[in-house]
Design a protein around this motif. Structure first.
Motif, PDB file in Angstrom:
ATOM      1  N   MET A 109     193.100   4.974  19.607  1.00 52.18           N
ATOM      2  CA  MET A 109     192.651   5.023  18.217  1.00 52.18           C
ATOM      3  C   MET A 109     192.613   6.472  17.732  1.00 52.18           C
ATOM      4  O   MET A 109     192.918   6.753  16.587  1.00 52.18           O
ATOM      5  CB  MET A 109     191.245   4.418  18.081  1.00 52.18           C
ATOM      6  N   SER A 110     192.186   7.405  18.625  1.00 48.77           N
ATOM      7  CA  SER A 110     192.046   8.813  18.229  1.00 48.77           C
ATOM      8  C   SER A 110     193.048   9.651  18.999  1.00 48.77           C
ATOM      9  O   SER A 110     193.207   9.481  20.199  1.00 48.77           O
ATOM     10  CB  SER A 110     190.639   9.317  18.523  1.00 48.77           C
ATOM     11  N   LYS A 111     193.692  10.562  18.284  1.00 55.78           N
ATOM     12  CA  LYS A 111     194.736  11.410  18.886  1.00 55.78           C
ATOM     13  C   LYS A 111     194.193  12.802  19.143  1.00 55.78           C
ATOM     14  O   LYS A 111     193.491  13.359  18.307  1.00 55.78           O
ATOM     15  CB  LYS A 111     195.912  11.553  17.913  1.00 55.78           C
ATOM     16  N   GLY A 112     194.555  13.373  20.271  1.00 57.56           N
ATOM     17  CA  GLY A 112     194.224  14.777  20.534  1.00 57.56           C
ATOM     18  C   GLY A 112     192.754  14.995  20.838  1.00 57.56           C
ATOM     19  O   GLY A 112     192.067  14.100  21.335  1.00 57.56           O
ATOM     20  N   PRO A 113     192.264  16.203  20.543  1.00 56.34           N
ATOM     21  CA  PRO A 113     190.917  16.564  20.990  1.00 56.34           C
ATOM     22  C   PRO A 113     189.792  15.827  20.272  1.00 56.34           C
ATOM     23  O   PRO A 113     189.978  15.307  19.170  1.00 56.34           O
ATOM     24  CB  PRO A 113     190.839  18.063  20.663  1.00 56.34           C
ATOM     25  N   ILE A 114     188.642  15.818  20.925  1.00 52.65           N
ATOM     26  CA  ILE A 114     187.397  15.317  20.349  1.00 52.65           C
ATOM     27  C   ILE A 114     186.507  16.561  20.211  1.00 52.65           C
ATOM     28  O   ILE A 114     186.430  17.367  21.144  1.00 52.65           O
ATOM     29  CB  ILE A 114     186.714  14.307  21.303  1.00 52.65           C
ATOM     30  N   VAL A 115     185.858  16.713  19.079  1.00 54.72           N
ATOM     31  CA  VAL A 115     185.098  17.944  18.815  1.00 54.72           C
ATOM     32  C   VAL A 115     183.649  17.585  18.506  1.00 54.72           C
ATOM     33  O   VAL A 115     183.390  16.764  17.622  1.00 54.72           O
ATOM     34  CB  VAL A 115     185.758  18.704  17.639  1.00 54.72           C
ATOM     35  N   ASN A 116     182.714  18.164  19.254  1.00 59.93           N
ATOM     36  CA  ASN A 116     181.290  17.848  19.045  1.00 59.93           C
ATOM     37  C   ASN A 116     180.509  19.076  18.584  1.00 59.93           C
ATOM     38  O   ASN A 116     180.556  20.126  19.223  1.00 59.93           O
ATOM     39  CB  ASN A 116     180.573  17.398  20.336  1.00 59.93           C
ATOM     40  N   LEU A 117     179.751  18.890  17.515  1.00 63.57           N
ATOM     41  CA  LEU A 117     178.838  19.929  17.032  1.00 63.57           C
ATOM     42  C   LEU A 117     177.434  19.546  17.509  1.00 63.57           C
ATOM     43  O   LEU A 117     177.019  18.396  17.339  1.00 63.57           O
ATOM     44  CB  LEU A 117     178.894  19.956  15.501  1.00 63.57           C
ATOM     45  N   SER A 118     176.725  20.487  18.159  1.00 61.76           N
ATOM     46  CA  SER A 118     175.372  20.213  18.673  1.00 61.76           C
ATOM     47  C   SER A 118     174.343  20.823  17.733  1.00 61.76           C
ATOM     48  O   SER A 118     174.439  21.999  17.399  1.00 61.76           O
ATOM     49  CB  SER A 118     175.186  20.849  20.063  1.00 61.76           C
ATOM     50  N   LEU A 119     173.353  20.031  17.349  1.00 55.23           N
ATOM     51  CA  LEU A 119     172.345  20.504  16.390  1.00 55.23           C
ATOM     52  C   LEU A 119     170.940  20.135  16.861  1.00 55.23           C
ATOM     53  O   LEU A 119     170.755  19.095  17.508  1.00 55.23           O
ATOM     54  CB  LEU A 119     172.581  19.845  15.023  1.00 55.23           C
ATOM     55  N   GLY A 120     169.982  20.976  16.564  1.00 56.70           N
ATOM     56  CA  GLY A 120     168.571  20.623  16.752  1.00 56.70           C
ATOM     57  C   GLY A 120     168.033  20.751  18.160  1.00 56.70           C
ATOM     58  O   GLY A 120     166.810  20.755  18.345  1.00 56.70           O
ATOM     59  N   GLY A 121     168.869  20.846  19.165  1.00 49.25           N
ATOM     60  CA  GLY A 121     168.360  20.969  20.536  1.00 49.25           C
ATOM     61  C   GLY A 121     169.507  21.119  21.523  1.00 49.25           C
ATOM     62  O   GLY A 121     170.644  20.749  21.220  1.00 49.25           O
ATOM     63  N   ASP A 122     169.199  21.691  22.699  1.00 53.72           N
ATOM     64  CA  ASP A 122     170.221  21.871  23.753  1.00 53.72           C
ATOM     65  C   ASP A 122     170.284  20.625  24.658  1.00 53.72           C
ATOM     66  O   ASP A 122     169.307  19.875  24.743  1.00 53.72           O
ATOM     67  CB  ASP A 122     169.858  23.050  24.665  1.00 53.72           C
ATOM     68  N   CYS A 123     171.386  20.468  25.340  1.00 52.57           N
ATOM     69  CA  CYS A 123     171.490  19.417  26.363  1.00 52.57           C
ATOM     70  C   CYS A 123     172.573  19.814  27.360  1.00 52.57           C
ATOM     71  O   CYS A 123     173.251  20.828  27.173  1.00 52.57           O
ATOM     72  CB  CYS A 123     171.855  18.068  25.733  1.00 52.57           C
ATOM     73  N   VAL A 124     172.701  19.034  28.423  1.00 47.85           N
ATOM     74  CA  VAL A 124     173.803  19.239  29.364  1.00 47.85           C
ATOM     75  C   VAL A 124     174.660  17.973  29.344  1.00 47.85           C
ATOM     76  O   VAL A 124     174.142  16.865  29.524  1.00 47.85           O
ATOM     77  CB  VAL A 124     173.293  19.508  30.799  1.00 47.85           C
ATOM     78  N   MET A 125     175.960  18.155  29.089  1.00 42.80           N
ATOM     79  CA  MET A 125     176.878  17.006  29.133  1.00 42.80           C
ATOM     80  C   MET A 125     177.499  16.948  30.523  1.00 42.80           C
ATOM     81  O   MET A 125     177.836  17.986  31.101  1.00 42.80           O
ATOM     82  CB  MET A 125     177.959  17.155  28.064  1.00 42.80           C
ATOM     83  N   THR A 126     177.617  15.754  31.071  1.00 43.65           N
ATOM     84  CA  THR A 126     178.234  15.583  32.396  1.00 43.65           C
ATOM     85  C   THR A 126     179.564  14.860  32.262  1.00 43.65           C
ATOM     86  O   THR A 126     179.638  13.789  31.637  1.00 43.65           O
ATOM     87  CB  THR A 126     177.313  14.750  33.318  1.00 43.65           C
ATOM     88  N   TYR A 127     180.588  15.457  32.847  1.00 43.71           N
ATOM     89  CA  TYR A 127     181.900  14.811  32.934  1.00 43.71           C
ATOM     90  C   TYR A 127     182.078  14.323  34.366  1.00 43.71           C
ATOM     91  O   TYR A 127     181.829  15.083  35.301  1.00 43.71           O
ATOM     92  CB  TYR A 127     183.023  15.804  32.634  1.00 43.71           C
ATOM     93  N   GLU A 128     182.498  13.087  34.536  1.00 44.22           N
ATOM     94  CA  GLU A 128     182.762  12.548  35.872  1.00 44.22           C
ATOM     95  C   GLU A 128     184.211  12.084  35.947  1.00 44.22           C
ATOM     96  O   GLU A 128     184.676  11.351  35.061  1.00 44.22           O
ATOM     97  CB  GLU A 128     181.863  11.344  36.177  1.00 44.22           C
ATOM     98  N   ARG A 129     184.900  12.505  36.998  1.00 41.56           N
ATOM     99  CA  ARG A 129     186.317  12.144  37.127  1.00 41.56           C
ATOM    100  C   ARG A 129     186.465  10.640  37.334  1.00 41.56           C
ATOM    101  O   ARG A 129     185.743  10.056  38.150  1.00 41.56           O
ATOM    102  CB  ARG A 129     186.907  12.902  38.312  1.00 41.56           C
ATOM    103  N   GLU A 130     187.394  10.041  36.585  1.00 42.58           N
ATOM    104  CA  GLU A 130     187.601   8.596  36.709  1.00 42.58           C
ATOM    105  C   GLU A 130     188.378   8.272  37.977  1.00 42.58           C
ATOM    106  O   GLU A 130     189.058   9.137  38.549  1.00 42.58           O
ATOM    107  CB  GLU A 130     188.379   8.082  35.505  1.00 42.58           C
TER     108      GLU A 130
END
Ligand SMILES: O=C(O)CCC(=O)C(=O)O
Ligand SMILES: [Fe+2]
Length: 328
Positions: free
Chosen positions: A223-244
């Motif tokens: 459905m979506s082509k190319g990159p996904i872009v996330n803007l973070s607001l209001g607080g910090d977090c840690v995103m975890t990527y796990e290999r499929e």
């Protein structure tokens, strides 16, 4: 007999007892093949270019390069090369060694397809967008976790596999931010010239009191082509990527999905610190070979809001996007 260690296949030492031989001196000016970088007399390059020797030299050098790079990047990981922590910005580092380490992590992140631009929006812009999202029709969502959400732009229907024209335009407050995307190196490459975000969704996480989180998922590859872009607001977090993982066609066993040879073969987890006001680009390897999630314990403040931008081409009348995984 095979080539000596560190010596390209097919290459012979031109030195005898440390002295250049007479035959080497008489062949004329040496140059490097532009394709495989082998040194040779300039007049031989035309015949050599595109030959099998040139091809195997090129492959051999690329392999050597990948091995050296993978070893250097494995040293940046913990847990026997299985986990990478990406959070360092070069400017924050105190000494030369720490700056070099941060630069190497950023390069490894780029090879994986993750890049983060800190302070992408000002405090004033952050407050304006947060206010806009708060006053929008945020609804409880259980899609990919538990949180509140709303969206703008084209309408992707993941069940019918069709994307419809926007009925709710992207607000001006987000369009102003999007106008700045071309200043981001990862979005300004020639491969990304046709990437034009036309869809955005906000997620509001009431992390401490609402038990909100983002479940492990992969953004739809068709459905979506190319990159996904996330803007973070209001607080910090840690995103975890796990290999499929995927099933091996012959043995039927589950194995890690392949990744380019310059990345550590054992790499399974990438943890990325997302600071408030930062912009993250998720592309290439992490986009197509890893899931992403934000675990409940990885929110570093009571609440956080993200805006995710995508390019989702509108489907023609009757056309449906396929389902399932794809290569990049
Ligand atoms: O909250 C985030 O930063 C990520 C959101 C996300 O992955 C998504 O909307 O698909
Ligand atoms: Fe996502």
């Amino acid at each position: 007999m095979g080539a000596a260690a560190g010596q390209a296949p097919g290459s012979r030492s031109r030195r005898r007892g440390g002295v250049e031989s007479a035959s080497t001196r008489s062949v004329g000016a040496l140059t490097r093949c532009p394709a495989c970088a082998t040194s040779m007399p300039a007049k031989m390059v035309d015949d050599h270019l595109g030959s099998q020797v040139c091809e195997s030299q090129r492959k051999w050098r690329a392999q050597q390069h990948s091995r050296t790079q993978a070893a250097a990047w494995t040293a940046l990981c913990v847990d026997n090369g299985r986990t990478l922590h990406l959070n360092a910005s070069i400017a924050d580092q105190q000494d030369e060694q720490a700056r070099a380490d941060a630069a190497a992590r950023i390069a490894m992140g780029a090879a994986l397809g993750v890049s983060v631009v800190d302070e992408f929006v000002t405090e004033h812009e952050e407050a304006t967008i947060l206010e806009y999202v708060r006053s929008s029709d945020l609804r409880e969502s259980s899609f990919n976790g538990r949180h509140m959400g709303c969206k703008w732009g084209v309408d992707c229907d993941l069940y019918t596999r069709k994307t419809y024209e926007a009925t709710r335009e992207l607000p001006e407050v987000l369009q102003n931010i999007m106008a700045r995307f071309k200043s981001v190196a990862a979005l300004a490459t020639p491969a990304r010239t046709d990437w034009t975000p036309n869809e955005a969704n906000a997620i509001w996480y009431d992390a401490r009191h609402g038990g909100h989180f983002l479940g492990a998922h992969v953004d739809d590859r068709f459905m979506s082509k190319g990159p996904i872009v996330n803007l973070s607001l209001g607080g910090d977090c840690v995103m975890t990527y796990e290999r499929e993982r995927e099933q091996d066609a012959t043995t039927g066993r589950l194995q890690l999905k392949s990744i380019p040879p310059e990345l550590p073969a054992a790499l399974q987890t990438v943890r990325v610190h997302l600071r408030r006001r930062s912009l993250q680009v998720m592309d290439k390897v992490v986009r197509y070979r890893f899931t992403h999630e934000i675990r409940a314990e990885d929110f570093l403040s009571d609440a956080r809001c993200s805006i995710t931008f995508r390019h989702s081409p509108v489907t023609e009348h009757g056309e449906m996007r396929p389902r399932g995984p794809t290569l990049y």
